[in-house]
Design a protein around this motif. Structure first.
Motif, PDB file in Angstrom:
ATOM      1  N   ILE A   1       0.829  -1.206   0.000  1.00  0.00           N
ATOM      2  CA  ILE A   1       0.000   0.000   0.000  1.00  0.00           C
ATOM      3  C   ILE A   1       0.864   1.257   0.000  1.00  0.00           C
ATOM      4  O   ILE A   1       0.349   2.370  -0.006  1.00  0.00           O
ATOM      5  CB  ILE A   1      -0.945   0.027   1.220  1.00  0.00           C
ATOM      6  CG1 ILE A   1      -0.136   0.040   2.523  1.00  0.00           C
ATOM      7  CG2 ILE A   1      -1.910  -1.139   1.185  1.00  0.00           C
ATOM      8  CD1 ILE A   1      -0.991   0.242   3.758  1.00  0.00           C
ATOM      9  N   ALA A   2       2.195   1.057  -0.008  1.00  0.00           N
ATOM     10  CA  ALA A   2       3.106   2.201   0.083  1.00  0.00           C
ATOM     11  C   ALA A   2       3.817   2.522  -1.228  1.00  0.00           C
ATOM     12  O   ALA A   2       4.389   3.601  -1.377  1.00  0.00           O
ATOM     13  CB  ALA A   2       4.148   1.941   1.165  1.00  0.00           C
ATOM     14  N   THR A   3       3.785   1.605  -2.211  1.00  0.00           N
ATOM     15  CA  THR A   3       4.480   1.841  -3.480  1.00  0.00           C
ATOM     16  C   THR A   3       3.913   3.068  -4.177  1.00  0.00           C
ATOM     17  O   THR A   3       2.702   3.187  -4.360  1.00  0.00           O
ATOM     18  CB  THR A   3       4.330   0.618  -4.411  1.00  0.00           C
ATOM     19  OG1 THR A   3       4.875  -0.526  -3.765  1.00  0.00           O
ATOM     20  CG2 THR A   3       5.055   0.852  -5.728  1.00  0.00           C
ATOM     21  N   LYS A   4       4.787   3.992  -4.563  1.00  0.00           N
ATOM     22  CA  LYS A   4       4.342   5.229  -5.209  1.00  0.00           C
ATOM     23  C   LYS A   4       4.429   5.091  -6.727  1.00  0.00           C
ATOM     24  O   LYS A   4       5.362   4.504  -7.264  1.00  0.00           O
ATOM     25  CB  LYS A   4       5.182   6.414  -4.739  1.00  0.00           C
ATOM     26  CG  LYS A   4       5.003   6.740  -3.258  1.00  0.00           C
ATOM     27  CD  LYS A   4       5.745   7.998  -2.871  1.00  0.00           C
ATOM     28  CE  LYS A   4       5.578   8.313  -1.382  1.00  0.00           C
ATOM     29  NZ  LYS A   4       4.177   8.636  -1.046  1.00  0.00           N
ATOM     30  N   ASN A   5       3.436   5.655  -7.410  1.00  0.00           N
ATOM     31  CA  ASN A   5       3.438   5.626  -8.870  1.00  0.00           C
ATOM     32  C   ASN A   5       4.192   6.826  -9.431  1.00  0.00           C
ATOM     33  O   ASN A   5       4.823   7.583  -8.682  1.00  0.00           O
ATOM     34  CB  ASN A   5       2.006   5.552  -9.413  1.00  0.00           C
ATOM     35  CG  ASN A   5       1.168   6.759  -9.003  1.00  0.00           C
ATOM     36  OD1 ASN A   5       1.692   7.784  -8.571  1.00  0.00           O
ATOM     37  ND2 ASN A   5      -0.142   6.628  -9.141  1.00  0.00           N
ATOM     38  N   ALA A   6       4.124   7.027 -10.747  1.00  0.00           N
ATOM     39  CA  ALA A   6       4.868   8.113 -11.388  1.00  0.00           C
ATOM     40  C   ALA A   6       4.401   9.488 -10.917  1.00  0.00           C
ATOM     41  O   ALA A   6       5.149  10.468 -10.983  1.00  0.00           O
ATOM     42  CB  ALA A   6       4.733   8.005 -12.907  1.00  0.00           C
TER      43      ALA A   6
END
Length: 322
Positions: free
Chosen positions: A269-274
């Motif tokens: 739930i922490a992965t950031k997108n572009a």
């Protein structure tokens, strides 16, 4: 007189047509404003179609004549409400060509797949239809089937027939989608199972970097997402060209059930997108969002998975004061 002749065929008036042919008022090269011959019209009749088609064929009408769209009478068989099998067999008996393409590159097999005509697909394949033929967007009949509206169970039957007929499963269209990617976007669990059993690559991505889990998550197909994740492929946190994981797409498209499945299976739930947004950001950035209001149970689940903030150890606190 031409208008009356076309009207007579549309009315399935065989007697009128016989008289017109005898008097040479009806001839094979007559066409309407769309380039249709009497053969094109007769193919779609609901009654007496076989008798009228036989009459036209026996008097020199070309079964492979193309109209302004490049379509032959065999293309129009797919537009019939019934299976179209008897009409197709009559045309094929009289040397109808299954490989002629319309201006958009569609063969009769493309159209039969688009309309989910299982029996017609079988007949065409038995008469040298090419399952690998591509339209202008590089879509094969298999692609067209999976891009069209229909049921998973029927689609699976047709896919099985196409596979037996020699269809390649790894062919990609102009957007880089193969059959498995398209089936996953439609939520066709049975089709996906069949494709995987026949060698489709579960790690495949399209030109936008989307995996089968991305596409099924974006479309809200929780059952299929669960099935795909059972394969234990390491792509639950894979990012696409926009940096989105499947969880990003599930949240963006308001698919709470899919999001819950992904989180329970270990999606980050922490992965950031572009754009610098994590799935957590997309949900929590507006506490009054429709998503939060509609799906409080998911908010609770996400909150329980929030990364814990690091608390400085006592010996470090003195340094932080300065």
């Amino acid at each position: 007189m031409d208008k009356n002749i076309f009207s007579a065929v549309k009315a399935a008036d065989r007697a009128y047509l016989e008289r017109a042919i005898s008097s040479r008022e009806a001839v094979p090269d007559q066409r309407d404003q769309n380039g249709n011959t009497l053969m094109h019209i007769a193919v779609e009749l609901k009654r007496n179609e076989l008798a009228i088609l036989e009459l036209l064929i026996s008097n020199g009408w070309d079964v492979n004549s193309q109209n302004n769209l490049g379509a032959t009478p065999l293309h129009y068989v797919a537009l019939r409400k019934d299976s179209g099998r008897p009409v197709a067999l009559l045309l094929l008996k009289n040397l109808a060509n299954t490989q002629i393409s319309t201006n958009l590159g569609h063969t009769p097999l493309h159209l039969a797949c688009e309309r989910y005509k299982l029996e017609l697909v079988q007949v065409l394949l038995e008469h040298k239809a090419i399952p690998g033929s591509m339209d202008r967007n590089n879509n094969t009949p298999l692609h067209v089937l999976l891009l069209s509206q229909g049921r998973d169970t029927v689609a699976r039957e047709i896919v099985e027939v196409l596979i037996k007929g020699g269809a390649r499963l790894d062919t990609k269209n102009c957007e880089g989608n193969d059959s498995l990617l398209l089936a996953s976007s439609r939520g066709f669990t049975r089709v996906c199972q069949l494709l995987l059993q026949n060698g489709s690559n579960p790690r495949i991505t399209n030109d936008f970097g989307n995996t089968v889990v991305h596409l099924s998550s974006a479309a809200g197909h929780s059952e299929l997402v669960e099935m795909l994740l059972e394969l234990e492929m390491p792509y639950i946190n894979v990012t696409n060209a926009d940096g989105d994981t499947p969880l990003h797409l599930a949240v963006k498209n308001n698919h709470a059930e899919v999001a819950a499945v992904l989180i329970k299976k270990g999606s980050s739930i922490a992965t950031k997108n572009a754009a610098g947004k994590s799935p957590l950001d997309l949900v929590s950035q507006d506490e009054k969002s429709i998503f939060a209001v509609k799906h409080p149970e998911l908010i609770k689940l996400i909150s329980s998975r929030k990364p814990k903030s690091k608390v400085p150890e006592e010996e470090d606190i003195g340094c932080l004061i300065f």
